[in-house]
Design a protein around this motif. Sequence first.
Motif, PDB file in Angstrom:
ATOM      1  N   SER A 272      -8.579  -1.032   2.391  1.00 19.07           N
ATOM      2  CA  SER A 272      -9.591  -0.750   3.406  1.00 19.07           C
ATOM      3  C   SER A 272      -9.362   0.658   3.954  1.00 19.07           C
ATOM      4  CB  SER A 272      -9.501  -1.769   4.542  1.00 19.07           C
ATOM      5  OG  SER A 272      -8.320  -1.571   5.295  1.00 19.07           O
ATOM      6  N   PRO A 273     -10.414   1.286   4.467  1.00 20.54           N
ATOM      7  CA  PRO A 273     -10.241   2.625   5.054  1.00 20.54           C
ATOM      8  C   PRO A 273      -9.184   2.631   6.165  1.00 20.54           C
ATOM      9  CG  PRO A 273     -12.563   2.147   4.771  1.00 20.54           C
ATOM     10  CD  PRO A 273     -11.823   0.878   4.460  1.00 20.54           C
TER      11      PRO A 273
ATOM     12  N   TYR B 277      -8.583  12.121   0.394  1.00 21.73           N
ATOM     13  CA  TYR B 277      -8.657  10.750   0.885  1.00 21.73           C
ATOM     14  C   TYR B 277      -9.600   9.910   0.026  1.00 21.73           C
ATOM     15  CZ  TYR B 277      -9.464   6.881   4.101  1.00 21.73           C
ATOM     16  OH  TYR B 277      -9.564   5.630   4.656  1.00 21.73           O
ATOM     17  N   SER B 278     -10.778  10.444  -0.272  1.00 23.03           N
ATOM     18  CA  SER B 278     -11.766   9.681  -1.048  1.00 23.03           C
ATOM     19  C   SER B 278     -11.258   9.396  -2.463  1.00 23.03           C
ATOM     20  CB  SER B 278     -13.103  10.424  -1.106  1.00 23.03           C
ATOM     21  OG  SER B 278     -12.932  11.707  -1.678  1.00 23.03           O
TER      22      SER B 278
ATOM     23  N   SER C 293      -8.790   6.623  -2.181  1.00 21.47           N
ATOM     24  CA  SER C 293      -9.527   5.391  -1.920  1.00 21.47           C
ATOM     25  C   SER C 293     -10.101   4.799  -3.203  1.00 21.47           C
ATOM     26  CB  SER C 293     -10.643   5.670  -0.915  1.00 21.47           C
ATOM     27  OG  SER C 293     -11.334   4.505  -0.599  1.00 21.47           O
ATOM     28  N   ARG C 294     -10.595   5.649  -4.100  1.00 24.40           N
ATOM     29  CA  ARG C 294     -11.124   5.173  -5.380  1.00 24.40           C
ATOM     30  C   ARG C 294     -10.016   4.639  -6.284  1.00 24.40           C
ATOM     31  NH1 ARG C 294     -14.368   9.665  -4.809  1.00 24.40           N
ATOM     32  NH2 ARG C 294     -13.016  10.943  -6.123  1.00 24.40           N
TER      33      ARG C 294
ATOM     34  N   LEU D 275      -5.660   2.405   4.528  1.00 20.76           N
ATOM     35  CA  LEU D 275      -5.302   3.660   3.867  1.00 20.76           C
ATOM     36  C   LEU D 275      -4.952   4.720   4.899  1.00 20.76           C
ATOM     37  CD1 LEU D 275      -4.884   5.318   1.344  1.00 20.76           C
ATOM     38  CD2 LEU D 275      -7.360   5.751   1.283  1.00 20.76           C
TER      39      LEU D 275
ATOM     40  N   TRP E 243       0.819  -1.204   0.000  1.00 21.02           N
ATOM     41  CA  TRP E 243       0.000   0.000   0.000  1.00 21.02           C
ATOM     42  C   TRP E 243       0.854   1.255   0.000  1.00 21.02           C
ATOM     43  CZ3 TRP E 243      -4.194  -0.995  -2.092  1.00 21.02           C
ATOM     44  CH2 TRP E 243      -4.910  -2.161  -1.827  1.00 21.02           C
TER      45      TRP E 243
END
Length: 144
Positions: free
Chosen positions: A71-72, A60-61, A64-65, A75, A37
């Motif tokens: 996983s949140p 952040y979002s 994430s995409r 990340l 990661w």
Amino acid sequence: MATLTAAEKRAQAKTEYDAFLSACPSHQLLGRIAGKWVTLVLSALGSGPDCDGEPRPMRYSELSRVLAGVSPKMLSQTLRSLERDGLVERTVTPTVPVTVSYELTALGLSLHSTVRQLKLWSQDHRDEVAARQSAYDEAHLPAS
């Protein structure tokens, strides 16, 4: 020149930077930056969401995409550790709602090209590695 005992030689070696020694700070850092990661976050931040552009801040979002499957929790932990290591800068903008973005620092950018090459190599050679894994398994694993 004084002769050192084996214990003294080991103690002296531990004070030098040698990534092959587990006590070496560079060994420990290598362990942190070599994670899946970490590599993907650094690559995404250094190349934008399409992974072909210029480095730029990402929310952040958005990260994430781009990083499908993270996983949140993972990340968040990865971003926190990269911020602690000085590779990523977290910027909070007081809007409603609060906007938080992440971008590579100069230190992070200095690592980005290496990480990007590793990512590209893995994409380019995945089929070859998979074929070799299958061949190895056929030759070395008992038939069921």
